[in-house]
Design an enzyme around this catalytic site. Sequence first.
Site, PDB file in Angstrom:
ATOM      1  N   ASP A 187       0.824  -1.189   0.000  1.00  0.00           N
ATOM      2  CA  ASP A 187       0.000   0.000   0.000  1.00  0.00           C
ATOM      3  C   ASP A 187       0.866   1.250   0.000  1.00  0.00           C
ATOM      4  O   ASP A 187       1.911   1.285   0.631  1.00  0.00           O
ATOM      5  CB  ASP A 187      -0.856  -0.044   1.283  1.00  0.00           C
ATOM      6  CG  ASP A 187      -1.875   1.060   1.337  1.00  0.00           C
ATOM      7  OD1 ASP A 187      -2.618   1.200   0.369  1.00  0.00           O
ATOM      8  OD2 ASP A 187      -1.908   1.778   2.349  1.00  0.00           O
ATOM      9  N   GLU A 210       0.869  -0.497  -5.005  1.00  0.00           N
ATOM     10  CA  GLU A 210      -0.059   0.599  -5.256  1.00  0.00           C
ATOM     11  C   GLU A 210       0.732   1.881  -5.315  1.00  0.00           C
ATOM     12  O   GLU A 210       1.318   2.296  -4.326  1.00  0.00           O
ATOM     13  CB  GLU A 210      -1.092   0.729  -4.133  1.00  0.00           C
ATOM     14  CG  GLU A 210      -2.009   1.906  -4.387  1.00  0.00           C
ATOM     15  CD  GLU A 210      -2.719   2.411  -3.146  1.00  0.00           C
ATOM     16  OE1 GLU A 210      -3.933   2.556  -3.195  1.00  0.00           O
ATOM     17  OE2 GLU A 210      -2.059   2.672  -2.136  1.00  0.00           O
TER      18      GLU A 210
END
Length: 489
Positions: free
Chosen positions: A227, A287
């Site tokens: 993330d 991401e």
Amino acid sequence: MSKTPLYAVLVITISLVYTAVAVTVDWWENASLYQIYPRSWKDSDGNGIGDIKGITEKLDYLKEIGITASWLSPIFKSPMVDNGYDISNFTEIDPIFGTLDDFDAMVKKFKELDLKIILDFVPNHSSDECEWFQKSIHRENGYEDFYIWADGFEDPQNAGQKLPPSNWVSVFGGPMWTWNEKRQQFYLHQFLPQQPDFNFRNEIVREKMLDVLKFWLDRGVDGFRIDAVPYMFEKVNSDGTYPDEDPKNQIYTQNQNETVELLYDWRNFLESYQKQNGGDTRILLAEAYSPIAMLDRYFGNGTHFGAHIPFNFDLWYVTKASNARDVQRLVDGWMNVMWKKHQTANWLTGNHDMKRVIERVGQNKTNLVYFLLTGLPGVTVTYYGEEIGMSNVGSQNSSYQAGRAFARSPFQWNDDISAGFSSSNKTWLPVANNYKTVNVKNQLAAERSSLKVFKALQKLKQTPAFKAFKKQNGFSYKAVNDNVFQIIR
Ligand SMILES: *[C@@H]1O[C@H](CO)[C@@H](O)[C@H](O)[C@H]1NC(C)=O
Ligand SMILES: *[C@@H]1O[C@H](CO)[C@@H](O)[C@H](O)[C@H]1NC(C)=O
Ligand SMILES: *[C@@H]1O[C@H](CO)[C@@H](O)[C@H](O)[C@H]1NC(C)=O
Ligand SMILES: *[C@@H]1O[C@H](CO)[C@@H](O)[C@H](O)[C@H]1NC(C)=O
Ligand SMILES: *[C@@H]1O[C@H](CO)[C@@H](O)[C@H](O)[C@H]1NC(C)=O
Ligand SMILES: *[C@@H]1O[C@H](CO)[C@@H](O)[C@H](O)[C@H]1NC(C)=O
Ligand SMILES: *[C@@H]1O[C@H](CO)[C@@H](O)[C@H](O)[C@H]1NC(C)=O
Ligand SMILES: CC(=O)N[C@H]1CO[C@H](CO)[C@@H](O)[C@@H]1O
């Protein structure tokens, strides 16, 4: 500007040309990934919140629609200030979702179905309730520099008051530095004050994070989705001070070179794990809403390798108004980089922070998005619910917007109570109004439906003509005119 009226029909044609090409691909290169948002997928115990047992119960569905791997948004121990993206213990399952035993049972089911499982890894920060942060506040031995602490400056206007070390602005607005009374220093947080950033320049932090990866690898996971990659490092001057930046051009708080090196370290770690333990390739998804030049470096630089799949969000720019030439520009932008280095491309429908496909392109064009997703070469990533054309919940201005919850409503399994998501009629977010008609059961039974189209395309993707092409041969595309975008495989 295009002269095509907005109501023009965009047609995507896929032509198949079968030739015998002996290309071997690793499992992830032709994977069909599916993002499960665990709170909203299936509630097994009737408390209105989705859980791990629910996922295990319904996993066959993914197999049925042609999915080959799934990644789960965070299920770790968390005070849930940011729906699990604020982790207080990286190796514990949050009781909302179940137990470690439930987790093991779920992994077993994944293996039985020959589906890969990817976990979300949130290294940008921890929760402020994490034991590590508490120890760091108290300067406990080994934890002094676990987070990023700085003195700041005396405020010349207000004696005794402190000014933050730099002018940096957090992702959610407001200063990136928060004063801690106990420690008498500022700490850095790219996101909420409850989400202090780790200091990845500290060797102990890096080791602890590898321990976390190993913990889950040992329990059978096939990889991690990392993330918030761009936010992992911030610039520090050689004298320990922090340079101010223009908030509109975040050159010191995003996309630092050390980020790339950290990714390379993690990739190395996964590869040596595989060497020692055998099994299939363990993968990294990243991401990163970064410029494509940076994404290119996330893949690797020729001698070092990073993420197998740095997410490509470009399909997001396909809107109601897009015509075939707009689509071509988007595809060019990404494929030109892929072809240069023979990388595996990837395409996403959306994620938990993005508007639903149907809101972006309108009902009549959702199938076209599936065609692009599958017709273009490489990995497909489908956010739960997109395969049946689920819509956003809540109006533009509601708290859903602020909480980014608009695309996180309970999955619509059938037309029963709470759309079959839960036995309770009280769910953590309301079920979308259209669930009586838009649901899995209906769409599987219907002769034609979004889900049927999606499923047929996923099946097509597993045929030889759709093998992941890393080179330009065997695959081409073009905008034939404003209305027709053609893909040849
Ligand atoms: C996709 O990858 C799997 C695993 O490597 C392989 O068995 C399968 O044949 C591949 N399919 C295509 C169409 O390339
Ligand atoms: C996380 O939980 C495990 C098991 O309960 C415990 O051993 C460990 O110390 C915890 N770690 C942190 C950082 O709190
Ligand atoms: C970051 O790395 C790139 C590529 O290696 C290099 O061109 C650039 O100068 C580096 N930037 C800094 C600030 O070191
Ligand atoms: C790739 O990056 C690594 C780590 O930054 C560096 O050591 C190596 O020299 C780079 N290789 C090339 C070809 O630039
Ligand atoms: C969508 O398609 C249906 C059926 O072809 C048509 O009746 C309707 O007008 C279309 N809607 C829009 C917004 O184009
Ligand atoms: C939503 O908020 C924006 C900005 O505050 C405002 O311009 C708009 O009229 C509002 N829309 C609705 C439907 O309330
Ligand atoms: C929700 O369920 C309760 C208990 O079964 C029932 O009394 C109530 O009428 C239901 N509410 C709605 C809106 O369906
Ligand atoms: C890009 C991004 O927003 N990444 C994550 C990092 O952490 C924040 C705060 O917890 C999450 O909301 C984000 O998803």
